[in-house]
Design an enzyme around this catalytic site. Sequence first.
Site, mmCIF file in Angstrom:
data_model
loop_
_atom_site.group_PDB
_atom_site.id
_atom_site.type_symbol
_atom_site.label_atom_id
_atom_site.label_comp_id
_atom_site.label_asym_id
_atom_site.label_seq_id
_atom_site.Cartn_x
_atom_site.Cartn_y
_atom_site.Cartn_z
ATOM 1 N N GLU A 49 51.623 35.217 43.777
ATOM 2 C CA GLU A 49 52.219 35.550 42.485
ATOM 3 C C GLU A 49 53.070 34.424 41.903
ATOM 4 O O GLU A 49 53.084 34.219 40.697
ATOM 5 C CB GLU A 49 53.027 36.841 42.603
ATOM 6 C CG GLU A 49 52.191 38.053 43.030
ATOM 7 C CD GLU A 49 51.025 38.338 42.079
ATOM 8 O OE1 GLU A 49 50.980 37.767 40.986
ATOM 9 O OE2 GLU A 49 50.152 39.133 42.475
ATOM 10 N N HIS A 105 47.581 33.993 33.880
ATOM 11 C CA HIS A 105 48.047 34.421 35.203
ATOM 12 C C HIS A 105 46.868 34.918 36.045
ATOM 13 O O HIS A 105 46.686 34.497 37.194
ATOM 14 C CB HIS A 105 49.104 35.522 35.015
ATOM 15 C CG HIS A 105 49.669 36.080 36.275
ATOM 16 N ND1 HIS A 105 50.937 35.796 36.708
ATOM 17 C CD2 HIS A 105 49.142 36.916 37.203
ATOM 18 C CE1 HIS A 105 51.165 36.421 37.848
ATOM 19 N NE2 HIS A 105 50.082 37.119 38.165
ATOM 20 N N GLU A 106 46.048 35.777 35.470
ATOM 21 C CA GLU A 106 44.932 36.351 36.234
ATOM 22 C C GLU A 106 43.888 35.300 36.570
ATOM 23 O O GLU A 106 43.308 35.322 37.659
ATOM 24 C CB GLU A 106 44.286 37.513 35.461
ATOM 25 C CG GLU A 106 45.234 38.642 35.077
ATOM 26 C CD GLU A 106 46.090 39.143 36.224
ATOM 27 O OE1 GLU A 106 45.600 39.193 37.369
ATOM 28 O OE2 GLU A 106 47.267 39.482 35.978
ATOM 29 N N ALA A 127 47.525 43.955 34.514
ATOM 30 C CA ALA A 127 46.186 43.433 34.753
ATOM 31 C C ALA A 127 46.000 43.254 36.251
ATOM 32 O O ALA A 127 46.977 43.240 37.002
ATOM 33 C CB ALA A 127 46.000 42.093 34.046
ATOM 34 N N MET A 128 44.750 43.126 36.680
ATOM 35 C CA MET A 128 44.482 42.911 38.098
ATOM 36 C C MET A 128 43.366 41.895 38.234
ATOM 37 O O MET A 128 42.340 41.993 37.578
ATOM 38 C CB MET A 128 44.134 44.252 38.769
ATOM 39 C CG MET A 128 43.753 44.145 40.236
ATOM 40 S SD MET A 128 45.100 43.451 41.260
ATOM 41 C CE MET A 128 44.124 42.612 42.513
ATOM 42 N N GLU A 129 43.606 40.932 39.143
ATOM 43 C CA GLU A 129 42.770 39.734 39.214
ATOM 44 C C GLU A 129 41.497 39.869 40.042
ATOM 45 O O GLU A 129 40.975 38.857 40.500
ATOM 46 C CB GLU A 129 43.603 38.597 39.805
ATOM 47 C CG GLU A 129 43.973 38.749 41.302
ATOM 48 C CD GLU A 129 45.345 39.353 41.551
ATOM 49 O OE1 GLU A 129 45.851 40.037 40.639
ATOM 50 O OE2 GLU A 129 45.898 39.160 42.642
ATOM 51 N N ASN A 130 40.976 41.089 40.245
ATOM 52 C CA ASN A 130 39.759 41.262 41.053
ATOM 53 C C ASN A 130 38.798 40.100 40.827
ATOM 54 O O ASN A 130 38.500 39.759 39.681
ATOM 55 C CB ASN A 130 39.047 42.547 40.652
ATOM 56 C CG ASN A 130 40.001 43.701 40.491
ATOM 57 O OD1 ASN A 130 40.677 44.074 41.428
ATOM 58 N ND2 ASN A 130 40.088 44.236 39.278
ATOM 59 N N HIS A 146 44.870 33.285 39.514
ATOM 60 C CA HIS A 146 44.620 33.998 40.772
ATOM 61 C C HIS A 146 43.209 33.783 41.299
ATOM 62 O O HIS A 146 42.966 33.975 42.489
ATOM 63 C CB HIS A 146 44.799 35.499 40.561
ATOM 64 C CG HIS A 146 46.207 35.994 40.704
ATOM 65 N ND1 HIS A 146 47.010 35.651 41.771
ATOM 66 C CD2 HIS A 146 46.932 36.848 39.941
ATOM 67 C CE1 HIS A 146 48.188 36.278 41.638
ATOM 68 N NE2 HIS A 146 48.168 36.994 40.537
HETATM 69 ZN ZN ZN Z 1 49.520 38.321 39.732
#
Ligand code: ZN
Length: 630
Positions: free
Chosen positions: A408, A385-386, A350-353, A389
């Site tokens: 992180e 987690h995301e 996943a990516m927290e954009n 962020h």
């Molecule tokens: Zn992360």
Amino acid sequence: MPKKSGLSKGFAVAFVVLTICAIAGMISMMVVYEIQTNGLNMTAPPIITTSTPPPPPVMRLPRSLIPESYDIILQPHLYTSIKEEVNVTTPNQTLTFTGNSTVHFQCHQDTTYIFLHSLGLNVFAPRVIDKDTGNPIKVSSVKHHKDVSHFLEINVDGRFKAGGNYSLFLAFEGEISEYLQALYVSTYTETNKEAVNETIEERFLAATNLEPTSARRLFPCFDEPDMKAAFRLKVIHRRETTALSNTRPSPDSYVLDKDWKLTSFFETPKMSTYLFAFTISQDNFPYIDFSTSSVNIKTYARPEAMEAGHVEYAAKITAKILEFYEEHFGLKYEMNDLDQIALPDLEPLAMENWGLITYQEGALLYEEGVSSWLHKELITSVIAHELAHQWFGNQVTMKWWNEIWLNEGFATYMSYLAVDHAEPSFQIKEKLIMDDLHTAFEEDALLTSHPLSTPSEYVQTPGEILGMFDAISYSKGAMVLRMLANYVGEESFNNGIREYLRVYQGRNVEQGDLWELIQNADSARFSIAHFMKSWTTQIGYPVITINTTSGETYQKHFLYNSSAVSSLLWEIPFEYTTNITLPGSNKLVINTPEHASVFYHNCKVKQHQQRSQRSYCCTSSICEESLDLF
Ligand SMILES: [Zn+2]
Ligand SMILES: *[C@@H]1O[C@H](CO)[C@@H](O)[C@H](O)[C@H]1NC(C)=O
Ligand SMILES: *[C@@H]1O[C@H](CO)[C@@H](O)[C@H](O)[C@H]1NC(C)=O
Ligand SMILES: *[C@@H]1O[C@H](CO)[C@@H](O)[C@H](O)[C@H]1NC(C)=O
Ligand SMILES: *[C@@H]1O[C@H](CO)[C@@H](O)[C@H](O)[C@H]1NC(C)=O
Ligand SMILES: *[C@@H]1O[C@H](CO)[C@@H](O)[C@H](O)[C@H]1NC(C)=O
Ligand SMILES: *[C@@H]1O[C@H](CO)[C@@H](O)[C@H](O)[C@H]1NC(C)=O
Ligand SMILES: *[C@@H]1O[C@H](CO)[C@@H](O)[C@H](O)[C@H]1NC(C)=O
Ligand SMILES: *[C@@H]1O[C@H](CO)[C@@H](O)[C@H](O)[C@H]1NC(C)=O
């Protein structure tokens, strides 16, 4: 982004672990009771081999020009579905995108050139404007550096003056990646129920994934995490598609012609380039709206996944976790909207954009009665987690990639608190020992490990930056924070991080900034910066040996290679329980924790606290004062 896989491999080191009654949540050490041990004494000092000296930091942008904002227009020429009139197996697919951007920047030091990043883009039509006079400045040359710096160097006839405001326009074209980098194409299939006989058809969508250094492949930019700027994006996309980005679309979005429409997005908060994102998917890509009282949360997925109800769990739990964080951090989520999308293809889990979190389908879609318990736990942890962020990373960002653990480690640590709140039955805090503590132990027992805060000279090229996204930054980072929280107490720790988020909101930090605010929140019994130094600036971790007859206590750098030598020492918060009488009391105390703080390393911290807590001062290897255990 979360690490690629959270599952720990088999870890078979035969310890006899003696937990002296309660090591009450202390993570820092393994207390090893070695009965037939022979290596109790510290061995001779090691030669700490620092590999070849790093090259001078020529990979960093000069600080003479600082970006303020970007106006970006992007037009991906991709089709999202096959057109009847074109070859079915190979649709008339075009993997190019075109666009142009204007970056507005301020000059902080007189200079005659602009350095920014650009990779794999064909850049043309540069135009520089002095915004204070409105006059153009003539561009004398545009040069792409051919090395890993990815610099685009633009020289002007004239001078940027300190304090002045300027803008740089560039038109560009690039290619949509088939390898999940930067702007890439993701494919999936869909059953066409309208056909006479149901057919399976291929579909395409475009998505971005820019962390850590791929924004430069999408548009020319100052691609460093502390070059924060506001982004105003316009996307030109096919009529039958929908575009999502960090912020919501603004009303000045419209149909351009029979093929294209333009979606304009509201300006983002000032943020790092790696957090920029957009996706383009078919109009029928549905979402579930599961909002909190202040944030509109939409969770998108393929129509078939949506119809099957696989998105419901994620949508529901997201709202719950977001509210938990707002309360826990004492700081509202920055925007009014939060979109999440399950992508058929994405390289990290996943990516927290900021405002548009992207997930692999497996990290978001859950099927009641079919998916395993473990899968549900993974989904909850990744979402937690995301979302963490959105504060740690998006609001407060590390100055440079050498301290990515500040992003992180925090996201990983906070995800445990959030999951425990949202799904107490998971008992996630128990699992952390296996998932993160042992993962960190495993990686960090190698001489080739790296410190959490690695000197920035060693983290310069994109490859070195990518290398920082490992178990050390994620797992050791989280465990070291957990140790600190336990040591200063949850309350002081939480007050400290609330201050940290408040003070550094929208800014960039180094670890010292964090220690200072936790120090302020704690009743300052000891120097946090000093205490944390041994944990974050050197590799490895200690193994502690206690001779329960004599009370002698030793620490030693734990390494798989038993012939390797090391003289590294740590300051270790240490709790133990004994069955002996408390001093000054005749009462026999059984199973009552008696806390002692044992400080190794040197004698700076020497104070005696309340009766149940004692400090021991240990010089090099042996404590001067022995512990009166048993
Ligand atoms: Zn992360
Ligand atoms: C479709 O395109 C491929 C590759 O260009 C070609 O080999 C194939 O013959 C085409 N099929 C049809 C039915 O035109
Ligand atoms: C397919 O591509 C060709 C050449 O690029 C173009 O002339 C044609 O209009 C395209 N077809 C469709 C349906 O877009
Ligand atoms: C930037 O791109 C858009 C969309 O292609 C175009 O309409 C516009 O004219 C371009 N701007 C300039 C200054 O070339
Ligand atoms: C440049 O812009 C900043 C803020 O955007 C402003 O404070 C400053 O006065 C401007 N400089 C000049 C020389 O106008
Ligand atoms: C639909 O499927 C049936 C049975 O497989 C077949 O006989 C028929 O020709 C198909 N119709 C079309 C339009 O493909
Ligand atoms: C522990 O200490 C006792 C008393 O000093 C000593 O006799 C014993 O050998 C020590 N045990 C080990 C394993 O070193
Ligand atoms: C273990 O460490 C010793 C001493 O530093 C070294 O000579 C040896 O090559 C190392 N062994 C392995 C497997 O790395
Ligand atoms: C404490 O425990 C040890 C080991 O079990 C035992 O030998 C000793 O008698 C106990 N001491 C007291 C005071 O209970």
